[in-house]
Design an enzyme around this catalytic site. Sequence first.
Site, PDB file in Angstrom:
ATOM      1  CE  LYS A   1      -0.122  -0.657   4.967  1.00 46.08           C
ATOM      2  NZ  LYS A   1      -0.882  -1.215   6.089  1.00 46.08           N
TER       3      LYS A   1
ATOM      4  CE1 TYR B   1      11.748  31.663   5.096  1.00 46.27           C
ATOM      5  CE2 TYR B   1      11.891  29.267   4.950  1.00 46.27           C
ATOM      6  CZ  TYR B   1      11.638  30.496   4.361  1.00 46.27           C
ATOM      7  OH  TYR B   1      11.281  30.537   3.047  1.00 46.27           O
TER       8      TYR B   1
HETATM    9  C1  LIG Z   1      -0.197  -2.163   6.659  1.00 45.20           C
HETATM   10  C2  LIG Z   1      -0.786  -3.451   7.056  1.00 45.20           C
HETATM   11  C3  LIG Z   1       0.026  -4.575   7.248  1.00 45.20           C
HETATM   12  C4  LIG Z   1       1.544  -4.507   7.262  1.00 45.20           C
HETATM   13  O1  LIG Z   1       1.940  -3.871   8.441  1.00 45.20           O
HETATM   14  P1  LIG Z   1       3.493  -3.784   8.863  1.00 45.20           P
HETATM   15  O2  LIG Z   1       3.450  -3.242  10.243  1.00 45.20           O
HETATM   16  O3  LIG Z   1       4.141  -2.854   7.896  1.00 45.20           O
HETATM   17  O4  LIG Z   1       4.031  -5.153   8.787  1.00 45.20           O
HETATM   18  C5  LIG Z   1      -0.594  -5.782   7.473  1.00 45.20           C
HETATM   19  N1  LIG Z   1      -1.938  -5.872   7.542  1.00 45.20           N
HETATM   20  C6  LIG Z   1      -2.748  -4.808   7.390  1.00 45.20           C
HETATM   21  C7  LIG Z   1      -4.216  -4.977   7.479  1.00 45.20           C
HETATM   22  C8  LIG Z   1      -2.201  -3.563   7.163  1.00 45.20           C
HETATM   23  O5  LIG Z   1      -2.999  -2.495   7.040  1.00 45.20           O
END
Ligand SMILES: *Cc1c(COP(=O)(O)O)cnc(C)c1O
Length: 356
Positions: A33, A250
């Site tokens: 993702k 800044y």
């Molecule tokens: C993002 C996600 C993962 C992976 O999580 P990590 O902490 O990066 O291993 C697994 N399952 C779901 C449902 C997620 O949203």
Amino acid sequence: MRSWAEINLDNLRHNINILKTIAGDSMLLPAIKADAYGHGIAEVFNVLISEGIKWVGVATFNEAEKLRKLDKATNILVFGPVETEDMRKAIDMNIAFPLTSMDEIDFLNENNLAPRVHLAVDTGMGRIGFSRNSLDEVKRKTEENSKINVEGIFSHLSSADTSPEYTKRQLEDFKKIVEKFPKIKYRHILNSFGSMQFSESKYDIIRPGIILYGGIKKENAFSYDFKPVMALKSRVSFIKKLENNSFISYNRKYEGRAGEKIATVSIGYADGIRRDLTGKGEVVINNRRCRIAGTICMDQLMVSIPEDLEVNVGDTVEFFGENIHIEEVAEKCGTISYEILCGIGQRVTRIYVGEK
Ligand SMILES: *Cc1c(COP(=O)(O)O)cnc(C)c1O
């Protein structure tokens, strides 16, 4: 090039191989993702396919749609609720999505739809899914006069990196829940930190994310040797020697001394260098750590150069990568490596090195 993220695909393959040993007989469903945690979803997807990975997970229907156009065979699971208006498209594109509420079940049944779904159950994350008490009703509604194909059941751990006790409670609950659904084919609950610690709860699939990208230091990764996949780099664009004691950037947060060398670097918070690093960030130039001087600007920042270090316009500046671990940067910003990776701006060119 002004600033770039070097994505090392050999390190990605190295991490995939570790994940294969962790998964054992279970299948891997890497989380890709958010543009594969900033690494480039298409490139990471292609490497995963070439390594024989059969499942991937994304957060949104749009991400899934993009992947489906690249490959017809890989199983794609959306992690978050899909809007009813996208469900027909998901079915047409053979994209699996979570079943999270009675309203979704009613919508699917009323429209006689036959999606591939994974039943989301809430064992303590408090984000999405059914509570244990509602599962009898879910079972009835998805079995009687329903075309819904409940091929999976899953839950998500909230504290696998911080609380083994709480995690064990979630895993126990999940175990009791899946026992009630013996016909469901794919059961899964482990994320990265779960996968490294609770091998007895691997079930059919594990869902690692951050460790695929090597976003965890060895000390925090139960001695698994994941390698960082991304290195963030830029170049010195301008150098000056201060004529007098004078302020840098800044709001005068840094006062340089007369004679001090200050380098300007072409990267800023719009590229993902957090303003939290003002006053504490470091970079590596020509194998030496140097301190960021003053407030991080939107597109540039300044660095104090040690007197005995030779630096020229065009020299490479590392923000994280081989010499500075991304977790060190994240800690300085009071956040986690995930947020730094996802925050690397779109205008930072991704350069892929290693076997495609
Ligand atoms: C993002 C996600 C993962 C992976 O999580 P990590 O902490 O990066 O291993 C697994 N399952 C779901 C449902 C997620 O949203």
